[in-house]
Write a protein that holds these residues in place. Structure first.
Motif, PDB file in Angstrom:
ATOM      1  N   SER A 301      17.652  23.988  36.393  1.00 33.89           N
ATOM      2  CA  SER A 301      17.699  23.924  34.935  1.00 33.89           C
ATOM      3  C   SER A 301      16.911  25.067  34.317  1.00 33.89           C
ATOM      4  CB  SER A 301      17.127  22.580  34.451  1.00 33.89           C
ATOM      5  OG  SER A 301      17.934  21.510  34.856  1.00 33.89           O
ATOM      6  N   GLY A 302      16.719  26.133  35.082  1.00 35.39           N
ATOM      7  CA  GLY A 302      15.949  27.264  34.596  1.00 35.39           C
ATOM      8  C   GLY A 302      14.470  27.142  34.851  1.00 35.39           C
ATOM      9  N   ASN A 303      14.035  25.992  35.390  1.00 35.29           N
ATOM     10  CA  ASN A 303      12.610  25.768  35.620  1.00 35.29           C
ATOM     11  C   ASN A 303      12.048  26.621  36.752  1.00 35.29           C
ATOM     12  OD1 ASN A 303      14.505  23.924  36.887  1.00 35.29           O
ATOM     13  ND2 ASN A 303      12.766  22.961  37.880  1.00 35.29           N
ATOM     14  N   TYR A 367      16.922  27.917  25.832  1.00 31.46           N
ATOM     15  CA  TYR A 367      17.317  29.072  26.644  1.00 31.46           C
ATOM     16  C   TYR A 367      18.193  30.037  25.848  1.00 31.46           C
ATOM     17  CZ  TYR A 367      15.791  29.433  31.498  1.00 31.46           C
ATOM     18  OH  TYR A 367      15.064  29.696  32.627  1.00 31.46           O
ATOM     19  N   MET A 368      19.027  29.484  24.981  1.00 34.06           N
ATOM     20  CA  MET A 368      19.857  30.341  24.122  1.00 34.06           C
ATOM     21  C   MET A 368      18.968  31.220  23.233  1.00 34.06           C
ATOM     22  SD  MET A 368      23.286  29.849  24.374  1.00 34.06           S
ATOM     23  CE  MET A 368      24.034  29.951  22.748  1.00 34.06           C
ATOM     24  N   LEU A 369      17.964  30.597  22.611  1.00 31.72           N
ATOM     25  CA  LEU A 369      17.054  31.338  21.725  1.00 31.72           C
ATOM     26  C   LEU A 369      16.204  32.313  22.526  1.00 31.72           C
ATOM     27  CD1 LEU A 369      15.861  31.831  18.939  1.00 31.72           C
ATOM     28  CD2 LEU A 369      14.331  29.866  19.317  1.00 31.72           C
ATOM     29  N   TRP A 370      15.722  31.888  23.686  1.00 36.14           N
ATOM     30  CA  TRP A 370      14.916  32.741  24.560  1.00 36.14           C
ATOM     31  C   TRP A 370      15.702  33.989  24.961  1.00 36.14           C
ATOM     32  CZ3 TRP A 370      12.861  30.593  29.916  1.00 36.14           C
ATOM     33  CH2 TRP A 370      12.092  31.570  30.542  1.00 36.14           C
ATOM     34  N   THR A 371      16.955  33.794  25.329  1.00 30.55           N
ATOM     35  CA  THR A 371      17.800  34.922  25.730  1.00 30.55           C
ATOM     36  C   THR A 371      18.022  35.889  24.571  1.00 30.55           C
ATOM     37  OG1 THR A 371      18.940  33.495  27.324  1.00 30.55           O
ATOM     38  CG2 THR A 371      20.035  35.552  26.714  1.00 30.55           C
ATOM     39  N   PHE A 372      18.294  35.320  23.394  1.00 28.88           N
ATOM     40  CA  PHE A 372      18.512  36.154  22.209  1.00 28.88           C
ATOM     41  C   PHE A 372      17.266  36.986  21.886  1.00 28.88           C
ATOM     42  CE2 PHE A 372      17.930  36.566  17.574  1.00 28.88           C
ATOM     43  CZ  PHE A 372      19.000  37.390  17.285  1.00 28.88           C
ATOM     44  N   SER A 440      17.676  28.844  44.564  1.00 31.31           N
ATOM     45  CA  SER A 440      17.091  29.368  43.326  1.00 31.31           C
ATOM     46  C   SER A 440      16.005  30.396  43.601  1.00 31.31           C
ATOM     47  CB  SER A 440      16.529  28.209  42.497  1.00 31.31           C
ATOM     48  OG  SER A 440      15.906  28.670  41.322  1.00 31.31           O
ATOM     49  N   ASN A 441      15.166  30.116  44.622  1.00 33.04           N
ATOM     50  CA  ASN A 441      14.067  31.034  44.942  1.00 33.04           C
ATOM     51  C   ASN A 441      14.552  32.374  45.494  1.00 33.04           C
ATOM     52  OD1 ASN A 441      11.882  29.588  44.049  1.00 33.04           O
ATOM     53  ND2 ASN A 441      11.444  28.626  46.012  1.00 33.04           N
ATOM     54  N   PHE A 442      15.739  32.370  46.099  1.00 31.36           N
ATOM     55  CA  PHE A 442      16.301  33.637  46.564  1.00 31.36           C
ATOM     56  C   PHE A 442      16.997  34.383  45.425  1.00 31.36           C
ATOM     57  CE2 PHE A 442      16.055  32.218  51.077  1.00 31.36           C
ATOM     58  CZ  PHE A 442      15.461  33.359  51.583  1.00 31.36           C
ATOM     59  N   ILE A 443      17.680  33.620  44.576  1.00 33.15           N
ATOM     60  CA  ILE A 443      18.451  34.230  43.493  1.00 33.15           C
ATOM     61  C   ILE A 443      17.551  34.751  42.378  1.00 33.15           C
ATOM     62  CG2 ILE A 443      20.097  33.754  41.637  1.00 33.15           C
ATOM     63  CD1 ILE A 443      21.526  31.840  43.500  1.00 33.15           C
ATOM     64  N   ASN A 444      16.552  33.933  41.990  1.00 33.46           N
ATOM     65  CA  ASN A 444      15.754  34.250  40.811  1.00 33.46           C
ATOM     66  C   ASN A 444      15.043  35.604  40.856  1.00 33.46           C
ATOM     67  OD1 ASN A 444      16.465  31.959  39.379  1.00 33.46           O
ATOM     68  ND2 ASN A 444      14.742  30.757  40.122  1.00 33.46           N
ATOM     69  N   PRO A 445      14.265  35.913  41.921  1.00 35.45           N
ATOM     70  CA  PRO A 445      13.564  37.205  41.895  1.00 35.45           C
ATOM     71  C   PRO A 445      14.513  38.390  41.896  1.00 35.45           C
ATOM     72  CG  PRO A 445      13.349  36.182  44.058  1.00 35.45           C
ATOM     73  CD  PRO A 445      13.947  35.149  43.151  1.00 35.45           C
ATOM     74  N   SER A 457      21.616  33.707  31.440  1.00 35.23           N
ATOM     75  CA  SER A 457      22.911  33.096  31.117  1.00 35.23           C
ATOM     76  C   SER A 457      23.339  32.078  32.176  1.00 35.23           C
ATOM     77  CB  SER A 457      23.987  34.172  30.957  1.00 35.23           C
ATOM     78  OG  SER A 457      24.121  34.923  32.157  1.00 35.23           O
ATOM     79  N   VAL A 458      22.879  32.266  33.416  1.00 33.87           N
ATOM     80  CA  VAL A 458      23.195  31.306  34.488  1.00 33.87           C
ATOM     81  C   VAL A 458      22.635  29.928  34.134  1.00 33.87           C
ATOM     82  CG1 VAL A 458      22.857  30.745  36.925  1.00 33.87           C
ATOM     83  CG2 VAL A 458      23.247  33.124  36.237  1.00 33.87           C
ATOM     84  N   SER A 459      21.389  29.907  33.657  1.00 33.01           N
ATOM     85  CA  SER A 459      20.758  28.637  33.281  1.00 33.01           C
ATOM     86  C   SER A 459      21.420  28.035  32.053  1.00 33.01           C
ATOM     87  CB  SER A 459      19.266  28.858  33.010  1.00 33.01           C
ATOM     88  OG  SER A 459      18.591  29.280  34.187  1.00 33.01           O
ATOM     89  N   ILE A 460      21.864  28.872  31.138  1.00 29.16           N
ATOM     90  CA  ILE A 460      22.522  28.373  29.926  1.00 29.16           C
ATOM     91  C   ILE A 460      23.792  27.603  30.276  1.00 29.16           C
ATOM     92  CG2 ILE A 460      23.736  29.076  27.824  1.00 29.16           C
ATOM     93  CD1 ILE A 460      21.722  31.385  27.585  1.00 29.16           C
ATOM     94  N   VAL A 461      24.596  28.165  31.156  1.00 27.85           N
ATOM     95  CA  VAL A 461      25.833  27.504  31.579  1.00 27.85           C
ATOM     96  C   VAL A 461      25.521  26.194  32.293  1.00 27.85           C
ATOM     97  CG1 VAL A 461      27.860  27.695  33.066  1.00 27.85           C
ATOM     98  CG2 VAL A 461      27.119  29.675  31.728  1.00 27.85           C
TER      99      VAL A 461
END
Length: 517
Positions: A301-303, A367-372, A440-445, A457-461
């Motif tokens: 969830s983006g956490n 997350y939408m606002l954070w991304t913007f 997530s730990n491999f993708i995120n960094p 945007s991945v977390s937003i979806v």
């Protein structure tokens, strides 16, 4: 003495909630509840170790001595440092349910915490990258064992009106551990030019598990597990001491004993402990779906971005000073502790289903606002400090919204399934979460380093999808006894659910329930 299953006419048409005594004082003024909840800290503290780990790894990435000692780990090399714990947990997970079902809930917590203490020693004394990673794998192994047993002990021992709260504070213990890690790494950061600036936090990770080892030695065993082992006298004694305030004739105690025994004996007779039971009925399939998706939701969830890679996020925002990064980490953790416990203690008022819907939908908007804001900051070259600070506030606010979800996941997972599948379900949920966290730990960094704010945007979806699933498929389980939740999924024919005349036991067990305790 125990009440006979055929002598329950005074409970006709009642459910557990109807026989709970009305208290005129707060719970901690009742010695039995105060003692029970203090001993159950042995389970609650488990997630403090988990929280300590995430914040510690975040903090160490801002400690020059640590980055220099391990040759500035990044990308896959850094991911392995985060994922070593996950790997250790995955290795022991398949056998953990059988350990919990055979030896109870207390012993696995003790064994798991003892392993964590050993792993923390190796981690703090690591002399190479490989030793550090292996030590973290050992910590993950012990944490997995303790983490699977902990929610079982909580949900099966807690005083009924406090069941949701006791299980839900398991997750807010995470930011408490995170706070101790943040303050430790910040203070040791001041120890310039010495490896003790990272060795001390690494060693300190074993403190809470050591306290757990002591507490769990005196903690009670689950009465439901005792009944499953035909140790009825011990289960009845637990209920009398902790739920009945010493009164063996308490309506609550008599009702609980009959309901627990009926449900568990019915499950045993129906052989509900097999994995195949998850696919035997539409109700069981619904349970399996919920446990599967909510376990993914909890870790995707983006956490993970903020839990393990805050330093990269802040660097992408133009905040590169290590001291500033550590202070933001510390401030975020303090805010998280306050909000997590505040929301978790309101679970019975909010409701599980409502909390999930609120949490996922508000995280989506955040997350939408954070991304913007991140996109605007990048366009302005991070020169507008007011906008940068606003982005940090929005980022930290995410933690508030997440805690409409996080605290209630372990509660929901252990509530929706019957006793015979509870340890297997907890293991399965933890395994799914570990796998999701590992991915997530491999993708995120990698994603954060390559795409920066666009990666959000991945977390937003994902959050949009989670909101829809929670609204559509998650029923409310609050306000019901643990055994009575079966009715939500299986209807009025749910095995072992008490409604006056419907208490049923296996013939050879009935006599056991009328012996004197």
């Amino acid at each position: 003495m125990y009440i006979r299953p055929d002598d329950l006419s005074r409970f006709d048409g009642l459910v557990l909630e109807d026989v709970i005594p009305k208290h005129d004082k707060v719970w901690y003024k009742y010695p039995n509840l105060l003692k029970l909840n203090k001993l159950l800290l042995a389970a609650i503290l488990t997630n403090m170790t988990n929280g300590f780990d995430g914040s510690m790894l975040n903090g160490l990435q801002s400690v020059p001595a640590w980055t220099n000692y391990f040759d500035h780990p990044s990308g896959t090399r850094l991911a392995w440092m985060g994922n070593a714990m996950v790997l250790g947990g995955v290795l022991i997970s398949p056998v953990t349910p059988y350990i919990c079902d055979k030896y109870g809930r207390r012993k696995p917590i003790f064994w798991g915490c003892a392993i964590i203490v050993l792993g923390s020693l190796f981690q703090g004394l690591a002399v190479s990258y490989r030793m550090f990673v292996l030590a973290r794998a050992l910590i993950g192994l012990g944490l997995s064992l303790a983490s699977i047993a902990a929610p079982l002990l909580l949900v099966e021992c807690a005083y009924p009106p406090q069941r949701g709260q006791m299980t839900s504070v398991l997750e807010p213990a995470w930011p408490v551990g995170s706070f101790f890690a943040a303050i430790t790494t910040y203070l040791t950061f001041k120890m310039h030019d010495t490896n003790w600036s990272w060795r001390i936090p690494s060693l300190f990770q074993g403190l809470f598990p050591l306290i757990q080892c002591i507490l769990v030695t005196y903690a009670p065993e689950s009465p439901r597990w005792l009944v499953s082992q035909k140790r009825y006298d011990e289960a009845f004694s637990f209920l009398v001491e902790y739920h009945g305030n010493g009164d063996p004739d308490s309506d609550l105690v008599q009702f609980e004993m009959a309901e627990i025994a009926a449900a568990i004996e019915a499950e045993i007779a129906a052989k509900q402990s097999r994995w195949s039971q998850f696919f035997s009925t539409s109700g069981m399939k619904h349970r399996f779906f919920i446990v599967s998706v909510i376990s993914i939701m909890a870790q995707f969830s983006g956490n993970g971005v903020l839990s393990y890679y805050l330093a990269i996020v802040l660097t992408n925002m133009g905040i590169t000073d290590p001291n500033s990064q550590l202070l933001i980490n510390l401030g975020s953790t303090i805010f998280t502790i306050f909000t997590a416990f505040t929301i978790a203690l309101q679970i019975e008022r909010i409701g599980r289903r409502t909390a999930f819907i609120i949490g996922f939908s508000t995280m989506f908007l955040d997350y939408m606002l954070w991304t913007f804001l991140s996109a605007v900051n990048e366009k302005l070259g991070f020169q507008n400090q007011g906008l940068v600070r606003l982005t940090v506030i929005v980022m930290i606010a995410y933690n508030f919204f997440y805690h409409f979800v996080g605290p209630f996941v372990p509660t929901y997972v252990v509530e929706v399934v019957p006793f015979s599948l509870r340890s297997k379900t907890t293991m399965y949920s933890q395994l799914i979460q570990a796998f999701t966290l590992g991915v997530s730990n491999f993708i995120n960094p990698v994603g954060l380093e390559r795409w920066g704010w666009r990666f959000y945007s991945v977390s937003i979806v994902a959050l949009a999808l989670w909101t829809i699933l929670a609204y559509t498929y998650f029923p409310e389980t609050g306000g019901k006894g643990l055994e009575e939740i079966a009715e939500i999924f299986d209807g009025e024919e749910a095995l072992g659910v008490y409604h006056g005349h419907r208490i049923e036991l296996a013939d050879d067990e009935e006599d056991n329930l009328i012996r004197r305790a």
